[in-house]
Design a protein around this motif. Structure first.
Motif, short mmCIF file in Angstrom:
data_model
loop_
_atom_site.label_atom_id
_atom_site.label_comp_id
_atom_site.label_asym_id
_atom_site.label_seq_id
_atom_site.Cartn_x
_atom_site.Cartn_y
_atom_site.Cartn_z
N ARG A 99 0.86 -1.20 0.00
CA ARG A 99 0.00 0.00 0.00
C ARG A 99 0.89 1.23 0.00
NH1 ARG A 99 -2.90 3.79 2.96
NH2 ARG A 99 -5.03 4.04 2.19
N ILE A 100 0.58 2.13 -0.90
CA ILE A 100 1.35 3.35 -1.05
C ILE A 100 0.41 4.53 -0.88
CG2 ILE A 100 2.72 4.74 -2.68
CD1 ILE A 100 3.15 1.76 -3.96
N GLU A 101 0.85 5.50 -0.09
CA GLU A 101 0.11 6.75 0.03
C GLU A 101 0.93 7.82 -0.66
OE1 GLU A 101 -0.75 7.60 4.13
OE2 GLU A 101 -2.12 5.89 4.30
N LEU A 102 0.29 8.52 -1.57
CA LEU A 102 0.96 9.64 -2.22
C LEU A 102 0.00 10.79 -2.36
CD1 LEU A 102 0.16 9.72 -5.52
CD2 LEU A 102 1.58 7.72 -5.50
N THR A 103 0.58 11.93 -2.68
CA THR A 103 -0.21 13.15 -2.81
C THR A 103 0.15 13.84 -4.11
OG1 THR A 103 -1.00 15.08 -1.58
CG2 THR A 103 1.39 14.72 -1.64
N MET A 104 -0.50 14.91 -4.39
CA MET A 104 -0.18 15.76 -5.53
C MET A 104 0.27 17.11 -4.97
SD MET A 104 -0.89 13.93 -8.25
CE MET A 104 -0.44 12.43 -7.40
N THR A 105 0.88 17.91 -5.81
CA THR A 105 1.34 19.21 -5.35
C THR A 105 0.17 20.13 -5.01
OG1 THR A 105 1.55 19.98 -7.63
CG2 THR A 105 3.54 19.11 -6.57
N PRO A 148 -4.46 19.86 -4.68
CA PRO A 148 -5.64 18.99 -4.81
C PRO A 148 -6.31 19.04 -6.17
CG PRO A 148 -5.67 20.12 -2.70
CD PRO A 148 -4.53 20.72 -3.49
N ALA A 149 -6.22 20.14 -6.87
CA ALA A 149 -6.89 20.26 -8.17
C ALA A 149 -6.04 19.72 -9.33
CB ALA A 149 -7.24 21.73 -8.44
N CYS A 150 -4.96 19.02 -9.03
CA CYS A 150 -4.07 18.50 -10.07
C CYS A 150 -4.86 17.61 -11.04
CB CYS A 150 -2.92 17.72 -9.48
SG CYS A 150 -1.81 17.02 -10.72
N ALA A 169 -3.14 4.97 -2.69
CA ALA A 169 -4.14 5.88 -2.14
C ALA A 169 -3.65 7.31 -2.28
CB ALA A 169 -4.40 5.55 -0.67
N LEU A 170 -4.52 8.15 -2.78
CA LEU A 170 -4.22 9.57 -2.90
C LEU A 170 -4.67 10.24 -1.60
CD1 LEU A 170 -3.02 11.43 -5.04
CD2 LEU A 170 -5.33 11.79 -5.90
N VAL A 171 -3.73 10.89 -0.90
CA VAL A 171 -4.03 11.52 0.38
C VAL A 171 -3.68 13.00 0.31
CG1 VAL A 171 -3.69 9.37 1.68
CG2 VAL A 171 -1.76 10.93 1.34
N TRP A 172 -4.26 13.77 1.21
CA TRP A 172 -4.05 15.22 1.20
C TRP A 172 -3.48 15.74 2.51
CZ3 TRP A 172 -3.90 16.35 -3.55
CH2 TRP A 172 -4.72 15.69 -4.46
N GLU A 173 -3.25 14.87 3.45
CA GLU A 173 -2.67 15.27 4.74
C GLU A 173 -1.39 14.51 4.96
OE1 GLU A 173 -3.69 17.64 6.85
OE2 GLU A 173 -5.29 18.13 5.46
N PRO A 174 -0.32 15.17 5.30
CA PRO A 174 -0.21 16.62 5.37
C PRO A 174 -0.18 17.23 3.98
CG PRO A 174 1.95 15.63 5.70
CD PRO A 174 0.96 14.50 5.58
N PRO A 175 -0.55 18.49 3.87
CA PRO A 175 -0.48 19.14 2.57
C PRO A 175 0.97 19.16 2.07
CG PRO A 175 -1.71 20.50 4.13
CD PRO A 175 -1.08 19.39 4.91
#
Length: 107
Positions: free
Chosen positions: A46-52, A54-56, A83-89
């Motif tokens: 399981r991988i958690e990653l984010t984008m630079t 949220p509106a990417c 999984a796409l996560v937003w915390e922490p920004p």
């Protein structure tokens, strides 16, 4: 009885993720600091990653590419969940030193 293939290390998973670029900036998601967590278990990575931001518009493309890259590094039968996560920004401080230098961010 079939021998179970050894699971790759977190370093190997990160290497696979280094092949995934954010097409908007032309740099891999690891150096950009977008990979937050990697959990490795016998049947699931399981991988958690984010984008630079949220509106990417490329979030789905990047997560799909990450899933494909990691799946290719795993033994057969091990599932991959991204999984796409937003915390922490995300902040520029999360980038690698070389990425910060590339984009001209201060240390």
């Amino acid at each position: 009885m079939k021998a179970q293939a050894a699971l790759p290390s977190e370093d190997r998973i990160r290497e696979a993720l280094c092949t995934v670029d954010d097409p908007e900036v032309g740099m891999n998601i690891v150096d950009l600091g977008l990979v937050y967590r990697i959990d490795i278990a016998p049947e699931l990575v399981r991988i958690e990653l984010t984008m630079t931001m949220p509106a990417c518009p490329l979030g789905d493309l990047i997560t799909d590419n990450a899933q494909r890259a990691v799946r290719a590094a795993l033994p057969e039968g091990v599932a991959v969940e991204v999984a796409l996560v937003w915390e922490p920004p995300w902040t520029p401080e999360m980038m690698s030193e070389s990425a910060r230098q590339t984009f001209g961010w201060p240390r």
